[in-house]
Design a protein around this motif. Structure first.
Motif, PDB file in Angstrom:
ATOM      1  N   LYS A   1       0.832  -1.205   0.000  1.00 19.30           N
ATOM      2  CA  LYS A   1       0.000   0.000   0.000  1.00 19.30           C
ATOM      3  C   LYS A   1       0.868   1.256   0.000  1.00 19.30           C
ATOM      4  N   ALA A   2       1.953   1.235   0.759  1.00 17.36           N
ATOM      5  CA  ALA A   2       2.845   2.396   0.838  1.00 17.36           C
ATOM      6  C   ALA A   2       3.487   2.687  -0.526  1.00 17.36           C
ATOM      7  N   GLN A   3       3.894   1.624  -1.236  1.00 21.26           N
ATOM      8  CA  GLN A   3       4.498   1.814  -2.559  1.00 21.26           C
ATOM      9  C   GLN A   3       3.476   2.394  -3.535  1.00 21.26           C
ATOM     10  N   LYS A   4       2.261   1.895  -3.474  1.00 24.46           N
ATOM     11  CA  LYS A   4       1.199   2.409  -4.357  1.00 24.46           C
ATOM     12  C   LYS A   4       0.910   3.875  -4.055  1.00 24.46           C
ATOM     13  N   ARG A   5       0.853   4.223  -2.751  1.00 22.40           N
ATOM     14  CA  ARG A   5       0.576   5.600  -2.341  1.00 22.40           C
ATOM     15  C   ARG A   5       1.663   6.545  -2.851  1.00 22.40           C
ATOM     16  N   ARG A   6       2.949   6.133  -2.721  1.00 21.79           N
ATOM     17  CA  ARG A   6       4.062   6.956  -3.202  1.00 21.79           C
ATOM     18  C   ARG A   6       3.979   7.165  -4.710  1.00 21.79           C
ATOM     19  N   MET A   7       3.618   6.098  -5.436  1.00 18.80           N
ATOM     20  CA  MET A   7       3.532   6.193  -6.891  1.00 18.80           C
ATOM     21  C   MET A   7       2.412   7.156  -7.290  1.00 18.80           C
TER      22      MET A   7
ATOM     23  N   LYS B   1      -3.534  10.794 -14.539  1.00 17.52           N
ATOM     24  CA  LYS B   1      -3.450   9.810 -15.626  1.00 17.52           C
ATOM     25  C   LYS B   1      -2.374   8.756 -15.367  1.00 17.52           C
ATOM     26  N   GLY B   2      -1.667   8.870 -14.286  1.00 19.93           N
ATOM     27  CA  GLY B   2      -0.603   7.927 -13.986  1.00 19.93           C
ATOM     28  C   GLY B   2       0.723   8.296 -14.610  1.00 19.93           C
ATOM     29  N   GLU B   3       0.824   9.543 -15.114  1.00 25.32           N
ATOM     30  CA  GLU B   3       2.075   9.986 -15.740  1.00 25.32           C
ATOM     31  C   GLU B   3       2.834  10.899 -14.784  1.00 25.32           C
TER      32      GLU B   3
END
Length: 185
Positions: A147-153, A160-162
């Motif tokens: 979850k922490a990695q996803k939050r940082r990303m 848009k994820g860019e």
């Protein structure tokens, strides 16, 4: 004219007509392959034709034994051969290869109307074996994020994820102070 001279003339004509055509293949001066239909077409087939020494006075030998034709049923092959033999009878005594090839192209739909692709057990086995390992590989490659990695990303990227414009740009002033300007003499 002898049969040999007739064969030479027809061979020369066939070479000039089908030059650059990938449907026609000269295997030898008396043996040819002609593909009726496109490679992707399921109703395409290849005619193997060879001339006996007395051609065109005697009929050419036509067969459908090419590997390309393995998916065609025996009944359909027999129908194609019988229809082609009718055409040969009509044209016996004259150069007929061009006429046969063109007739087969024009009547491809009628010749193959009852065609049902023959599927062999070997094909089915190889298809299942090929798909099973690739599906397993895809599962192995999937990476699990915490979850922490996803939050940082998400915080680093826009909606848009860019990544934002200029995220990897070098700070110009910092860069120049380290490398020095051109004016330093």
């Amino acid at each position: 004219m002898t049969a040999n001279e007739d064969q030479e003339m027809e061979l020369e004509a066939l070479r000039s007509i089908y030059e650059g055509d990938d449907c026609f293949k000269e295997i030898s001066p008396v043996s040819f392959q002609f593909r009726v239909g496109d490679l992707e077409d399921t109703k395409a087939f290849i005619l193997d034709v060879s001339w006996p020494a007395t051609y065109p006075e005697t009929a050419p030998q036509i067969c459908l034994d090419a590997f390309f034709n393995n998916r065609i049923s025996a009944e359909t092959k027999q129908l194609i051969l019988s229809k082609l033999e009718e055409q040969v009878e009509v044209n016996l005594g004259s150069a007929m290869m061009y006429t046969l090839f063109e007739w087969a192209k024009e009547n491809q739909e009628a010749l193959m109307e009852n065609h049902r692709p023959v599927v062999t057990a070997v094909t089915l086995t190889s298809n299942t074996e090929a798909t099973a390992p690739s599906a397993a590989k895809k599962r192995e490659k999937k990476e699990q994020l915490t979850k922490a990695q996803k939050r940082r990303m998400i915080n680093r990227t826009d909606h848009k994820g860019e990544l934002p414009r200029g995220w990897n740009w070098v700070d110009v002033i910092k860069h120049l102070s380290k490398t020095g300007g051109k004016d330093d003499d």
